[in-house]
Design an enzyme around this catalytic site. Structure first.
Site, PDB file in Angstrom:
ATOM      1  N   GLU A 132      14.457  31.099 -33.808  1.00 24.32           N
ATOM      2  CA  GLU A 132      12.975  31.404 -33.875  1.00 24.32           C
ATOM      3  C   GLU A 132      12.424  32.418 -32.950  1.00 24.32           C
ATOM      4  OE1 GLU A 132      10.709  27.845 -33.258  1.00 24.32           O
ATOM      5  OE2 GLU A 132      11.761  26.697 -34.663  1.00 24.32           O
ATOM      6  N   GLU A 186      17.533  22.128 -37.469  1.00 26.50           N
ATOM      7  CA  GLU A 186      16.655  21.184 -36.857  1.00 26.50           C
ATOM      8  C   GLU A 186      16.136  20.429 -38.126  1.00 26.50           C
ATOM      9  OE1 GLU A 186      15.451  23.196 -32.730  1.00 26.50           O
ATOM     10  OE2 GLU A 186      14.076  22.392 -33.935  1.00 26.50           O
TER      11      GLU A 186
END
Length: 559
Positions: free
Chosen positions: A161, A262
């Site tokens: 990210e 995730e």
């Protein structure tokens, strides 16, 4: 004689450490957009669990955020992971000064693979000031060296990210350069072919462009796999309502494996994990290669599958619900003998409002080139200048001279030949530019006592590269520049070749990276040179501390 004997023993130990034994699990390899077992060619789906607590273990009072360095804990947890049908764990930060052999063997014996993030909180690409430096590359290489000889390492994430919205997409150019260079390092070291990829957030403005960006280009620059942290399915949803159908359609043409790095929305608790049936079902398995549930340990964010009290493990409702779902999946399986890999290339995204990363990537960091440049300077920063004062010096000097040689701009795809050097080396370079521009008198190398004169020297191995790069540091050096003395051979270039914390519904606070935009004009590059130093300084301090800890024989806490 003793030294020679020790050298032979060390060489033998290194050799045997790199040899797979009959008890090792088969390596996982990438073919097209799928993972396969290397021994029999059957398809590998990730049934993963994120496995890292904020306080994974404690050594001498220091919190060490590395679950693979605590055999007591990992051996305690492996039976619970097996109850969850786990074949992959994801670890977000590694302490390379500690021993991981016991945990890695225990995981191997349980047929569990590891995907390790190369970054750590103090050594990552900063989305607000993105750089790809010698120190950062060295840190990533250390993680690779630590784990390359374990066949149950499935792969490495070069970032997590880093770009998290359309305002900082330029940072992705630096992550993609990291993927390129780490993969080449793995090849140069004659390690087995370990995949290197990226883990992204699920931002609606950037997710498709970012996926295309990391999947586009030649094989030497694009990611080997792509993960997306996906939290769209909450409670009792379905394939279409959740957004999974749309995401599957968006990624169906990828030529590399894609999976959920995730997943597990907790807006509705306890989590039911009804998305598991969809993820491993016929609607998704042509595109997706499974996923990694977030997360094993219960913390304040309430994503845990178990709670830990001392050495006692208590399974939570989420554990039981996930176990029920993951243990009844039966996805279709391809085989390399009959599988026809996707060959269509993904086009790199055009730049615009929601995407600003250039396909031209930063150059490969080369510490030897920085040393060459520093030795060739007549005016350099004094050793006694506090690094906290560097930014003030950069700001002043870069208003007087062009600092493009040390700047990096992921939007314009323009990178100074010395953009990867340490702040001290970069400051000496621009001090010397000012010194020469101003006439070269002693007073021109004062900077209120912050600089000093030295005898400039250029080694034979440096002269060609420095000449091609030019005095301003903005040109390219063609060919391979072998600068020896502990550095890797690489192409020094100002334009490297190449095609280029969540709330309750988000991911871990151990996310590895954050980063930002660089400007393209000459005046902006001056400003950028000053701001980029802040991220570099943190890396220098961190690397120095690690070096000292290794020399002293003590463990270092990654916090």
């Amino acid at each position: 004689m003793l030294f020679k004997s020790l050298s032979k023993l060390a060489t033998a130990a290194a050799f045997f450490a790199g040899v797979a034994t009959a008890d090792d699990v088969p390596a996982i390899e990438v073919v097209g957009n799928k993972f396969f077992y290397s021994n029999n060619g059957s398809q590998f789906y990730i049934r993963g669990v994120a496995y890292q607590a904020d306080t994974a273990n404690e050594t001498s009072g220091s919190t060490v955020n590395d679950p693979l360095a605590n055999y007591e804990s990992c051996s305690r947890d492996i039976p619970y992971l097996k109850k969850l049908n786990t074949n992959v764990i994801r670890v977000y930060a590694i302490n390379t000064t500690l021993d991981h052999s016991e945990c890695m063997k225990a995981l191997n014996d349980a047929d569990i693979y590891v995907i390790a993030d190369l970054a750590a909180p103090a050594t990552s690409i900063n989305r607000d000031d993105p750089t790809w430096t010698v120190d950062l590359f060295n840190s990533y290489k250390t993680v690779v060296d630590t784990f390359a000889n374990y066949t149950n390492v499935l792969g490495f994430f070069a970032g997590n990210e880093v770009t998290n919205n359309y305002t900082n997409t330029d940072a992705s150019a630096f992550v993609k350069a990291a993927i390129r260079d780490v993969r080449q390092y793995i090849s140069d070291k004659n390690y087995r072919k370990i995949p290197v990829g990226y883990s992204s957030n699920d931002d609606e403005d950037t997710r498709v462009k970012m996926t295309d960006y990391f999947a586009c280009g030649d094989d030497d620059v694009k990611a080997d796999f792509y993960g997306i942290n996906m939290y769209e399915w909450c409670g009792k949803s379905d394939f279409k309502t959740s957004g999974y159908a749309d995401r599957t359609a968006e990624f169906k043409n990828l030529s590399i494996p894609v999976f959920f790095s995730e997943y597990g929305c907790n807006e509705v608790t306890p989590r039911l994990f009804t998305e598991v049936e969809a993820l491993y079902g016929s609607n998704m398995t042509d595109v997706w290669s499974g996923g990694i549930v977030y997360m094993y340990f219960e913390e304040t964010n309430k994503y845990g599958l178990v709670s830990i009290d001392g050495n006692d493990v208590k399974t939570l409702d989420d554990f039981n619900n996930y176990s029920s779902e993951i243990n009844k999946i039966s996805p279709t399986s391809a085989n390399t003998k009959s599988y026809s890999a996707t060959t269509s290339d993904v086009a790199c995204p055009a730049t615009g409002k929601y995407w600003s990363a250039a396909t031209e990537l930063p150059p490969t960091p080369n510490g030897g080139l920085c040393s060459c440049m520093n030795a060739a300077n007549s005016c350099v920063v004094s050793d006694d200048v506090d690094s906290d004062d560097y930014e003030t010096l950069f700001n002043w000097i870069c208003n007087e001279v062009d600092c493009s040689g040390i700047s990096a701009n992921g939007t314009a795809g323009k990178y100074g030949a010395y953009s990867f050097c340490t702040p001290k080396e970069q400051l000496s370079f621009v001090m010397n530019l000012y010194y020469e521009k101003s006439g070269g008198s002693k007073s021109d190398c004062s900077f209120s006592g912050s600089a000093t004169l030295q005898t400039a020297t250029t080694q034979a191995s440096c002269s060609s590269a420095l000449k091609e790069i030019g005095s301003m540091g903005t040109n390219s050096a063609s060919g391979s520049v072998d600068l020896g003395s502990g550095t890797e051979s690489s192409t020094a270039s100002s334009n490297a070749s190449g095609s280029s914390s969540k709330s309750n519904s988000g991911s871990s606070g151990s996310s590895s990276s954050s980063s930002s935009s660089s400007a393209s004009s000459s005046s902006s590059s001056k400003k950028n040179a000053a701001t980029n130093v802040k991220a570099n300084l943190a890396q220098v301090v961190f690397t120095s501390i690690i070096s000292l800890s290794i020399a002293a024989g003590v463990g270092f806490a990654l916090v």
